[in-house]
Design a protein around this motif. Sequence first.
Motif, PDB file in Angstrom:
ATOM      1  N   ALA A  27      46.956  13.173  21.628  1.00 10.73           N
ATOM      2  CA  ALA A  27      48.264  13.792  22.085  1.00 10.73           C
ATOM      3  C   ALA A  27      48.463  13.514  23.602  1.00 10.73           C
ATOM      4  N   GLY A  28      47.239  13.062  24.257  1.00 16.21           N
ATOM      5  CA  GLY A  28      47.684  12.877  25.682  1.00 16.21           C
ATOM      6  C   GLY A  28      47.040  13.865  26.555  1.00 16.21           C
ATOM      7  N   VAL A  29      46.177  14.978  25.922  1.00 15.37           N
ATOM      8  CA  VAL A  29      45.427  15.713  26.741  1.00 15.37           C
ATOM      9  C   VAL A  29      44.235  15.406  26.921  1.00 15.37           C
ATOM     10  N   THR A  30      43.626  15.703  28.264  1.00  7.70           N
ATOM     11  CA  THR A  30      42.377  15.298  28.699  1.00  7.70           C
ATOM     12  C   THR A  30      41.595  16.735  28.276  1.00  7.70           C
ATOM     13  N   MET A  31      40.380  16.516  27.522  1.00  4.02           N
ATOM     14  CA  MET A  31      39.354  17.395  27.234  1.00  4.02           C
ATOM     15  C   MET A  31      37.984  16.726  27.527  1.00  4.02           C
ATOM     16  N   MET A  32      37.221  17.443  28.621  1.00  2.00           N
ATOM     17  CA  MET A  32      36.103  16.931  29.114  1.00  2.00           C
ATOM     18  C   MET A  32      34.930  18.258  28.717  1.00  2.00           C
ATOM     19  N   VAL A  51      47.948  26.759  21.960  1.00  2.00           N
ATOM     20  CA  VAL A  51      48.700  25.841  22.449  1.00  2.00           C
ATOM     21  C   VAL A  51      50.191  25.917  21.934  1.00  2.00           C
ATOM     22  N   THR A  52      51.028  25.835  22.802  1.00  2.00           N
ATOM     23  CA  THR A  52      52.670  25.655  22.857  1.00  2.00           C
ATOM     24  C   THR A  52      53.023  24.427  23.118  1.00  2.00           C
ATOM     25  N   ILE A  53      54.134  24.138  22.320  1.00  2.87           N
ATOM     26  CA  ILE A  53      54.780  22.754  22.619  1.00  2.87           C
ATOM     27  C   ILE A  53      56.297  23.302  22.649  1.00  2.87           C
ATOM     28  N   GLU A  54      57.034  22.593  23.775  1.00  2.25           N
ATOM     29  CA  GLU A  54      58.385  22.585  24.074  1.00  2.25           C
ATOM     30  C   GLU A  54      58.926  21.350  24.415  1.00  2.25           C
ATOM     31  N   LYS A  55      59.878  21.187  24.034  1.00  2.00           N
ATOM     32  CA  LYS A  55      60.905  19.817  24.043  1.00  2.00           C
ATOM     33  C   LYS A  55      61.472  20.225  25.505  1.00  2.00           C
ATOM     34  N   GLY A  56      61.871  19.139  26.243  1.00  2.00           N
ATOM     35  CA  GLY A  56      62.279  19.149  27.401  1.00  2.00           C
ATOM     36  C   GLY A  56      63.624  20.036  27.697  1.00  2.00           C
ATOM     37  N   ASN A  83      63.096  13.727  28.184  1.00  2.00           N
ATOM     38  CA  ASN A  83      62.398  12.801  26.951  1.00  2.00           C
ATOM     39  C   ASN A  83      60.871  12.995  26.898  1.00  2.00           C
ATOM     40  N   LYS A  84      60.405  14.141  27.379  1.00  2.00           N
ATOM     41  CA  LYS A  84      59.274  14.569  27.236  1.00  2.00           C
ATOM     42  C   LYS A  84      58.897  15.817  26.386  1.00  2.00           C
ATOM     43  N   LEU A  85      57.891  16.090  26.006  1.00  2.00           N
ATOM     44  CA  LEU A  85      57.394  17.456  25.411  1.00  2.00           C
ATOM     45  C   LEU A  85      56.509  18.124  26.530  1.00  2.00           C
ATOM     46  N   PHE A  86      56.428  19.372  26.491  1.00  3.03           N
ATOM     47  CA  PHE A  86      55.377  19.940  27.505  1.00  3.03           C
ATOM     48  C   PHE A  86      54.577  20.807  26.802  1.00  3.03           C
ATOM     49  N   ILE A  87      53.344  20.481  26.700  1.00  2.53           N
ATOM     50  CA  ILE A  87      52.158  21.337  25.987  1.00  2.53           C
ATOM     51  C   ILE A  87      51.658  22.293  27.111  1.00  2.53           C
ATOM     52  N   THR A  88      51.801  23.386  26.610  1.00  4.83           N
ATOM     53  CA  THR A  88      51.107  24.437  27.422  1.00  4.83           C
ATOM     54  C   THR A  88      49.801  24.946  26.820  1.00  4.83           C
ATOM     55  N   ILE A  89      48.792  24.942  27.399  1.00  2.00           N
ATOM     56  CA  ILE A  89      47.466  25.609  26.994  1.00  2.00           C
ATOM     57  C   ILE A  89      47.217  27.014  27.548  1.00  2.00           C
ATOM     58  N   GLU A  90      46.979  27.968  26.786  1.00  2.00           N
ATOM     59  CA  GLU A  90      46.814  29.236  27.587  1.00  2.00           C
ATOM     60  C   GLU A  90      45.351  29.530  27.144  1.00  2.00           C
ATOM     61  N   GLY A  91      44.526  30.012  28.061  1.00  2.00           N
ATOM     62  CA  GLY A  91      42.970  30.455  27.706  1.00  2.00           C
ATOM     63  C   GLY A  91      43.072  31.752  27.473  1.00  2.00           C
ATOM     64  N   LYS A  92      42.026  32.289  26.865  1.00  2.00           N
ATOM     65  CA  LYS A  92      41.892  33.660  26.412  1.00  2.00           C
ATOM     66  C   LYS A  92      41.775  34.540  27.764  1.00  2.00           C
ATOM     67  N   ARG A 104      57.687  10.576  22.025  1.00  2.00           N
ATOM     68  CA  ARG A 104      57.154   9.686  20.746  1.00  2.00           C
ATOM     69  C   ARG A 104      55.823  10.123  20.079  1.00  2.00           C
ATOM     70  N   LYS A 105      54.955  11.146  21.136  1.00  2.00           N
ATOM     71  CA  LYS A 105      53.642  11.669  20.585  1.00  2.00           C
ATOM     72  C   LYS A 105      53.892  13.128  19.820  1.00  2.00           C
ATOM     73  N   GLU A 106      55.219  13.485  19.855  1.00  2.00           N
ATOM     74  CA  GLU A 106      55.185  14.652  19.034  1.00  2.00           C
ATOM     75  C   GLU A 106      54.242  15.049  18.048  1.00  2.00           C
ATOM     76  N   ALA A 107      54.361  14.187  16.812  1.00  2.00           N
ATOM     77  CA  ALA A 107      53.346  14.480  15.707  1.00  2.00           C
ATOM     78  C   ALA A 107      51.885  14.743  16.049  1.00  2.00           C
ATOM     79  N   GLN A 108      51.490  13.734  17.059  1.00  2.00           N
ATOM     80  CA  GLN A 108      50.206  13.833  17.407  1.00  2.00           C
ATOM     81  C   GLN A 108      50.054  15.374  18.281  1.00  2.00           C
TER      82      GLN A 108
END
Length: 131
Positions: A27-32, A51-56, A83-92, A104-108
């Motif tokens: 999906a284009g997100v970095t996890m280390m 995780v939430t996903i929003e269109k531009g 032309n982008k999606l915005f992935i918001t990741i919220e921690g507990k 184009r990576k919406e499905a992933q």
Amino acid sequence: MFGSKKTPEEKEVAKRHAKIRGSAAAAGVTMMGSNFKAPNQMDVPADGAKVTIEKGEEAKARITATRVALTGIFALFLKKDMNKLFITIEGKSGEVLVTPVAARKEAQARAFATLVNGEATGVSKDNTPTE
């Protein structure tokens, strides 16, 4: 003597993180390790994240707290790319990470969100609570 010193629970967590890491990369997100990372933003632990996903166009009207924190009053004047999606990741614990991803990576991105959110809600593959 030569076996693994990890408990079964630790092995399960490592397996879950590996699955999330692969989905995040697609999906284009970095996890280390066990944290999601993005430049100039705080790390968000994968355990308990949402995780939430929003269109531009959906995100255009909303000014996120992260954008205000990073850019101050200038957040009002920044435009989000349609032309982008915005992935918001919220921690507990309140950590927030926002990362743009090509549309184009919406499905992933949706597969990644489903995987992480399923883990956060305690739902397993067979739709039974994990607790």
